[in-house]
Design an enzyme around this catalytic site. Structure first.
Site, PDB file in Angstrom:
ATOM      1  N   LYS A  55       0.849  -1.201   0.000  1.00  0.00           N
ATOM      2  CA  LYS A  55       0.000   0.000   0.000  1.00  0.00           C
ATOM      3  C   LYS A  55       0.882   1.248   0.000  1.00  0.00           C
ATOM      4  O   LYS A  55       2.069   1.178   0.333  1.00  0.00           O
ATOM      5  CB  LYS A  55      -0.894  -0.014   1.241  1.00  0.00           C
ATOM      6  CG  LYS A  55      -0.111  -0.097   2.540  1.00  0.00           C
ATOM      7  CD  LYS A  55      -1.004  -0.342   3.730  1.00  0.00           C
ATOM      8  CE  LYS A  55      -0.221  -0.252   5.020  1.00  0.00           C
ATOM      9  NZ  LYS A  55      -1.020  -0.537   6.209  1.00  0.00           N
ATOM     10  N   ASP A  97      -3.278  -5.089   8.755  1.00  0.00           N
ATOM     11  CA  ASP A  97      -3.823  -4.797   7.423  1.00  0.00           C
ATOM     12  C   ASP A  97      -5.173  -5.456   7.166  1.00  0.00           C
ATOM     13  O   ASP A  97      -5.765  -5.289   6.105  1.00  0.00           O
ATOM     14  CB  ASP A  97      -2.814  -5.184   6.329  1.00  0.00           C
ATOM     15  CG  ASP A  97      -1.867  -4.023   6.037  1.00  0.00           C
ATOM     16  OD1 ASP A  97      -0.860  -4.227   5.338  1.00  0.00           O
ATOM     17  OD2 ASP A  97      -2.135  -2.897   6.529  1.00  0.00           O
TER      18      ASP A  97
HETATM   19  N1  LIG Z   1       7.267 -12.386  16.047  1.00  0.00           N
HETATM   20  C1  LIG Z   1       6.170 -12.801  15.391  1.00  0.00           C
HETATM   21  N2  LIG Z   1       6.101 -14.074  14.915  1.00  0.00           N
HETATM   22  C2  LIG Z   1       5.016 -14.492  14.236  1.00  0.00           C
HETATM   23  N3  LIG Z   1       3.939 -13.730  14.002  1.00  0.00           N
HETATM   24  C3  LIG Z   1       3.967 -12.473  14.473  1.00  0.00           C
HETATM   25  C4  LIG Z   1       5.077 -11.936  15.186  1.00  0.00           C
HETATM   26  N4  LIG Z   1       4.803 -10.640  15.521  1.00  0.00           N
HETATM   27  C5  LIG Z   1       3.570 -10.382  15.054  1.00  0.00           C
HETATM   28  N5  LIG Z   1       3.057 -11.476  14.411  1.00  0.00           N
HETATM   29  C6  LIG Z   1       1.755 -11.608  13.759  1.00  0.00           C
HETATM   30  O1  LIG Z   1       1.914 -11.461  12.357  1.00  0.00           O
HETATM   31  C7  LIG Z   1       0.674 -11.012  11.795  1.00  0.00           C
HETATM   32  C8  LIG Z   1       0.932  -9.862  10.831  1.00  0.00           C
HETATM   33  O2  LIG Z   1       1.535  -8.854  11.553  1.00  0.00           O
HETATM   34  P1  LIG Z   1       1.148  -7.276  11.310  1.00  0.00           P
HETATM   35  O3  LIG Z   1      -0.219  -7.027  11.809  1.00  0.00           O
HETATM   36  O4  LIG Z   1       2.257  -6.480  11.883  1.00  0.00           O
HETATM   37  O5  LIG Z   1       1.244  -7.152   9.742  1.00  0.00           O
HETATM   38  P2  LIG Z   1       0.202  -6.902   8.576  1.00  0.00           P
HETATM   39  O6  LIG Z   1       0.861  -7.536   7.394  1.00  0.00           O
HETATM   40  O7  LIG Z   1      -1.199  -7.318   8.892  1.00  0.00           O
HETATM   41  O8  LIG Z   1       0.186  -5.315   8.435  1.00  0.00           O
HETATM   42  C9  LIG Z   1       1.337  -4.750   7.937  1.00  0.00           C
HETATM   43  C10 LIG Z   1       1.212  -3.257   7.955  1.00  0.00           C
HETATM   44  O9  LIG Z   1       1.157  -2.806   9.262  1.00  0.00           O
HETATM   45  C11 LIG Z   1       2.401  -2.208   9.635  1.00  0.00           C
HETATM   46  O10 LIG Z   1       2.209  -0.965  10.145  1.00  0.00           O
HETATM   47  P3  LIG Z   1       1.543   0.296   9.448  1.00  0.00           P
HETATM   48  O11 LIG Z   1       1.089  -0.089   8.101  1.00  0.00           O
HETATM   49  O12 LIG Z   1       2.713   1.251   9.450  1.00  0.00           O
HETATM   50  O13 LIG Z   1       0.413   0.757  10.324  1.00  0.00           O
HETATM   51  C12 LIG Z   1       3.318  -2.270   8.439  1.00  0.00           C
HETATM   52  O14 LIG Z   1       3.937  -1.014   8.241  1.00  0.00           O
HETATM   53  C13 LIG Z   1       2.435  -2.687   7.296  1.00  0.00           C
HETATM   54  O15 LIG Z   1       2.065  -1.598   6.493  1.00  0.00           O
HETATM   55  C14 LIG Z   1      -0.201 -10.625  12.959  1.00  0.00           C
HETATM   56  O16 LIG Z   1      -1.131 -11.661  13.166  1.00  0.00           O
HETATM   57  C15 LIG Z   1       0.745 -10.552  14.136  1.00  0.00           C
HETATM   58  O17 LIG Z   1       0.120 -10.918  15.349  1.00  0.00           O
END
Ligand SMILES: Nc1ncnc2c1ncn2[C@@H]1O[C@H](COP(=O)(O)OP(=O)(O)OC[C@H]2O[C@H](OP(=O)(O)O)[C@H](O)[C@@H]2O)[C@@H](O)[C@H]1O
Length: 153
Positions: free
Chosen positions: A85, A126
């Protein structure tokens, strides 16, 4: 003899494993996660990637756009950043997410990546549907030599 669905799944190169990506992932596996084109990485697992691997200016220099993948090389493995994005406060469209995942597959083929670990990309902050995310990754890597492991906490 026809295989049962579980046997077919066993033969697939996609698996899910419970565990912390940074602890449980085999040390030689490359890693992948999703970020916004502004490279903010201020929330979620992106924060951990930024603190562990840095390289924001290296990523900036690659000037990748939404739907493409930038990467760093650290300790002989690739760290892939899927640009899904424009800005951090956006949410990815299915089209952009799918383009980024297919670019990841292209790079894994080109670079000869044999093991790739990722979190549940796109399905956390996301807010993409997890089953949708898994099907996109499975399909993109169908027939590839890369073994993909999706870790979850
Ligand atoms: N150590 C670990 N080992 C294994 N799994 C782990 C973990 N730590 C967290 N998780 C889980 O891994 C999943 C996806 O983790 P995220 O929610 O962060 O990623 P996403 O891809 O949905 O979103 C990305 C956007 O969000 C961010 O911040 P902003 O956009 O800036 O707001 C970025 O910049 C992108 O743009 C969630 O289930 C977390 O629980």
């Amino acid at each position: 003899m026809s295989s049962t669905s579980s046997e077919i799944h066993e033969r697939s190169n996609f698996e899910e494993l419970q565990g912390d990506l940074f602890i449980a992932s085999p040390p030689t596996n490359s890693l992948a996660h999703c970020i916004s084109a502004d490279l903010k990485m201020e929330r979620g697992i992106a924060v951990l990637f930024k603190s562990k691997f840095g390289g924001v200016s290296e990523l900036q220099e690659q000037s990748k756009r939404v739907g493409e993948v930038a990467y760093l090389v650290r300790d002989g493995k690739y760290i892939f950043y899927l640009i899904t994005k424009e800005e951090y406060f956006h949410k990815p469209t299915h089209e952009d997410f799918e383009r980024a995942v297919s670019d990841l597959r292209r790079l894994c083929d080109e670079l000869g990546v044999s093991g790739l670990s990722m979190p549940r990309i796109g399905a956390g902050l996301d807010k993409l549907d997890l089953d949708y995310v898994k099907s996109v990754v499975r399909n993109a890597f169908d027939g590839s030599n890369t073994k993909v492991t999706m870790f979850y906490l």
